[in-house]
Design a protein around this motif. Structure first.
Motif, PDB file in Angstrom:
ATOM      1  N   GLY B  83       0.796  -1.224   0.000  1.00  0.00           N
ATOM      2  CA  GLY B  83       0.000   0.000   0.000  1.00  0.00           C
ATOM      3  C   GLY B  83       0.824   1.267   0.000  1.00  0.00           C
ATOM      4  N   ASP B  84       2.140   1.146   0.215  1.00  0.00           N
ATOM      5  CA  ASP B  84       3.027   2.311   0.150  1.00  0.00           C
ATOM      6  C   ASP B  84       3.429   2.618  -1.286  1.00  0.00           C
ATOM      7  N   SER B  85       3.091   1.740  -2.215  1.00  0.00           N
ATOM      8  CA  SER B  85       3.432   1.961  -3.621  1.00  0.00           C
ATOM      9  C   SER B  85       2.752   3.230  -4.110  1.00  0.00           C
ATOM     10  N   ALA B  86       3.554   4.189  -4.496  1.00  0.00           N
ATOM     11  CA  ALA B  86       3.054   5.523  -4.853  1.00  0.00           C
ATOM     12  C   ALA B  86       4.225   6.343  -5.369  1.00  0.00           C
ATOM     13  N   THR B  87       3.934   7.567  -5.775  1.00  0.00           N
ATOM     14  CA  THR B  87       4.984   8.521  -6.114  1.00  0.00           C
ATOM     15  C   THR B  87       5.184   9.454  -4.927  1.00  0.00           C
ATOM     16  N   TYR B  88       6.440   9.701  -4.578  1.00  0.00           N
ATOM     17  CA  TYR B  88       6.778  10.536  -3.438  1.00  0.00           C
ATOM     18  C   TYR B  88       7.521  11.773  -3.920  1.00  0.00           C
ATOM     19  N   PHE B  89       7.036  12.915  -3.484  1.00  0.00           N
ATOM     20  CA  PHE B  89       7.644  14.184  -3.857  1.00  0.00           C
ATOM     21  C   PHE B  89       8.260  14.842  -2.628  1.00  0.00           C
ATOM     22  N   CYS B  90       9.496  15.257  -2.786  1.00  0.00           N
ATOM     23  CA  CYS B  90      10.156  16.115  -1.817  1.00  0.00           C
ATOM     24  C   CYS B  90       9.903  17.552  -2.255  1.00  0.00           C
ATOM     25  N   ALA B  91       9.622  18.427  -1.316  1.00  0.00           N
ATOM     26  CA  ALA B  91       9.392  19.826  -1.645  1.00  0.00           C
ATOM     27  C   ALA B  91      10.131  20.694  -0.632  1.00  0.00           C
ATOM     28  N   ALA B  92      10.253  21.973  -0.958  1.00  0.00           N
ATOM     29  CA  ALA B  92      10.963  22.899  -0.078  1.00  0.00           C
ATOM     30  C   ALA B  92      10.318  24.278  -0.151  1.00  0.00           C
ATOM     31  N   ARG B  93      10.331  24.969   0.974  1.00  0.00           N
ATOM     32  CA  ARG B  93       9.750  26.309   1.051  1.00  0.00           C
ATOM     33  C   ARG B  93      10.813  27.309   1.495  1.00  0.00           C
ATOM     34  N   THR B  94      10.781  28.470   0.875  1.00  0.00           N
ATOM     35  CA  THR B  94      11.648  29.549   1.318  1.00  0.00           C
ATOM     36  C   THR B  94      10.983  30.271   2.476  1.00  0.00           C
ATOM     37  N   GLY B  95      11.708  30.467   3.539  1.00  0.00           N
ATOM     38  CA  GLY B  95      11.151  31.154   4.682  1.00  0.00           C
ATOM     39  C   GLY B  95      10.637  32.531   4.301  1.00  0.00           C
ATOM     40  N   GLY B  96       9.461  32.879   4.752  1.00  0.00           N
ATOM     41  CA  GLY B  96       8.925  34.194   4.462  1.00  0.00           C
ATOM     42  C   GLY B  96       7.881  34.214   3.369  1.00  0.00           C
ATOM     43  N   ASN B  97       7.794  33.140   2.591  1.00  0.00           N
ATOM     44  CA  ASN B  97       6.681  33.067   1.644  1.00  0.00           C
ATOM     45  C   ASN B  97       6.052  31.690   1.712  1.00  0.00           C
ATOM     46  N   ASN B  98       5.017  31.489   0.977  1.00  0.00           N
ATOM     47  CA  ASN B  98       4.258  30.248   1.066  1.00  0.00           C
ATOM     48  C   ASN B  98       4.393  29.389  -0.166  1.00  0.00           C
ATOM     49  N   LYS B  99       5.422  29.635  -0.945  1.00  0.00           N
ATOM     50  CA  LYS B  99       5.600  28.887  -2.186  1.00  0.00           C
ATOM     51  C   LYS B  99       6.424  27.645  -1.942  1.00  0.00           C
ATOM     52  N   LEU B 100       5.992  26.534  -2.551  1.00  0.00           N
ATOM     53  CA  LEU B 100       6.745  25.288  -2.487  1.00  0.00           C
ATOM     54  C   LEU B 100       7.414  25.018  -3.830  1.00  0.00           C
ATOM     55  N   THR B 101       8.651  24.528  -3.765  1.00  0.00           N
ATOM     56  CA  THR B 101       9.359  24.040  -4.937  1.00  0.00           C
ATOM     57  C   THR B 101       9.458  22.532  -4.799  1.00  0.00           C
ATOM     58  N   PHE B 102       8.975  21.809  -5.834  1.00  0.00           N
ATOM     59  CA  PHE B 102       8.916  20.357  -5.774  1.00  0.00           C
ATOM     60  C   PHE B 102      10.068  19.720  -6.553  1.00  0.00           C
ATOM     61  N   GLY B 103      10.500  18.565  -6.073  1.00  0.00           N
ATOM     62  CA  GLY B 103      11.375  17.722  -6.853  1.00  0.00           C
ATOM     63  C   GLY B 103      10.573  16.979  -7.903  1.00  0.00           C
ATOM     64  N   GLN B 104      11.254  16.185  -8.702  1.00  0.00           N
ATOM     65  CA  GLN B 104      10.604  15.523  -9.827  1.00  0.00           C
ATOM     66  C   GLN B 104       9.912  14.217  -9.432  1.00  0.00           C
ATOM     67  N   GLY B 105      10.109  13.779  -8.196  1.00  0.00           N
ATOM     68  CA  GLY B 105       9.400  12.609  -7.698  1.00  0.00           C
ATOM     69  C   GLY B 105      10.173  11.312  -7.804  1.00  0.00           C
ATOM     70  N   THR B 106       9.849  10.387  -6.895  1.00  0.00           N
ATOM     71  CA  THR B 106      10.367   9.018  -6.922  1.00  0.00           C
ATOM     72  C   THR B 106       9.174   8.073  -6.912  1.00  0.00           C
ATOM     73  N   VAL B 107       9.149   7.174  -7.881  1.00  0.00           N
ATOM     74  CA  VAL B 107       8.072   6.182  -7.955  1.00  0.00           C
ATOM     75  C   VAL B 107       8.507   4.945  -7.180  1.00  0.00           C
ATOM     76  N   LEU B 108       7.789   4.646  -6.116  1.00  0.00           N
ATOM     77  CA  LEU B 108       8.109   3.498  -5.259  1.00  0.00           C
ATOM     78  C   LEU B 108       7.153   2.351  -5.553  1.00  0.00           C
ATOM     79  N   SER B 109       7.729   1.191  -5.764  1.00  0.00           N
ATOM     80  CA  SER B 109       6.929  -0.035  -5.921  1.00  0.00           C
ATOM     81  C   SER B 109       7.355  -1.006  -4.837  1.00  0.00           C
ATOM     82  N   VAL B 110       6.389  -1.528  -4.102  1.00  0.00           N
ATOM     83  CA  VAL B 110       6.663  -2.499  -3.050  1.00  0.00           C
ATOM     84  C   VAL B 110       6.060  -3.833  -3.477  1.00  0.00           C
ATOM     85  N   ILE B 111       6.934  -4.820  -3.622  1.00  0.00           N
ATOM     86  CA  ILE B 111       6.500  -6.130  -4.111  1.00  0.00           C
ATOM     87  C   ILE B 111       6.150  -7.039  -2.930  1.00  0.00           C
ATOM     88  N   PRO B 112       4.962  -7.648  -2.976  1.00  0.00           N
ATOM     89  CA  PRO B 112       4.575  -8.539  -1.856  1.00  0.00           C
ATOM     90  C   PRO B 112       5.447  -9.787  -1.795  1.00  0.00           C
TER      91      PRO B 112
END
Lengths: 113, 112
Positions: B83-112
């Motif tokens: 159930g953890d199989s999904a795409t995971y995005f890391c993001a970052a915010r500059t202090g003082g504003n509310n904008k997020l900058t995202f990474g390109q993502g990692t696709v995770l597959s967990v095999i039973p």
């Protein structure tokens, strides 16, 4: 529970046509955002808003306009759609007075032919 | 330029293993780093986050390790489940504003 809805969920448009994507939030958040998601790029910020009547340019605003007529609604407008704007668009809301989390809608898949 | 970078692009682990997702950034002004989880057909949802004043954040099976000096962070998912199989995005915010900058993502597959 945070609630952000988007309409339409899917849209096919023709090159040169006008497209309006709508977003509604019931969280009473001040801030709203429009992102596009493309493979290899993650999510990129197009426009955002700090409240009704305000819009700000994000990182990739060219070819897009935004409108925030009320606290609840935030629209993204493509005046002259191009095939390069084919993407999945996400709206989000947030309020730094109540935490740093952004709450995302389910997305709109736009195809420009 | 990509201010937030993620690696690997895709990751496959067996059920029960620990998945490690990496993120690096360039802007020293970033002060808040959320990780978002996205399932197909849905919008991203916040999974866990950390402020730059901390070096570790745990929430159940999910842990963020943060190295401010090296401008790197990682998400560890212990006892991975299908159930953890999904795409995971890391993001970052500059202090003082509310904008997020995202990474390109990692696709995770967990095999039973």
């Amino acid at each position: 529970e945070a609630a952000v809805t988007q309409s339409p969920r899917n849209k096919v448009a023709v090159t040169g046509g006008k497209v309006t994507l709508s977003c509604n939030q019931t969280n009473n958040h001040n801030n709203m955002y429009w992102y596009r998601q493309d493979t290899g790029h993650g999510l990129r910020l197009i426009h955002y808003s700090y409240g009704a009547g305000s819009t700000e340019k994000g990182d990739i605003p060219d070819g897009y306009k935004a409108s925030r007529p009320s606290q609840e609604n935030f629209s993204l407008i493509l005046e002259l759609a191009t095939p390069s704007q084919t993407s999945v668009y996400f709206c989000a809301s947030g309020d730094t007075d109540r935490g740093l989390e952004q709450y995302f809608g389910p997305g709109t898949r736009l195809t420009v032919l | 330029q990509q201010q937030v970078r993620q690696s690997p692009q895709s990751l496959t682990v067996w059920e029960g293993e620990t998945a490690i997702l990496n993120c690096s950034y360039e802007n020293s002004a970033f002060d808040y780093f959320p990780w978002y989880q996205q399932f197909p057909g849905e919008g991203p949802a916040l999974l866990i986050s950390i402020l730059s004043v901390s070096n570790k954040k745990e929430d159940g099976r999910f842990t963020i390790f943060f190295n401010k000096r090296e401008k790197k962070l990682s998400l560890h998912i212990a006892d991975s489940q299908p159930g953890d199989s999904a795409t995971y995005f890391c993001a970052a915010r500059t202090g003082g504003n509310n904008k997020l900058t995202f990474g390109q993502g990692t696709v995770l597959s967990v095999i039973p």
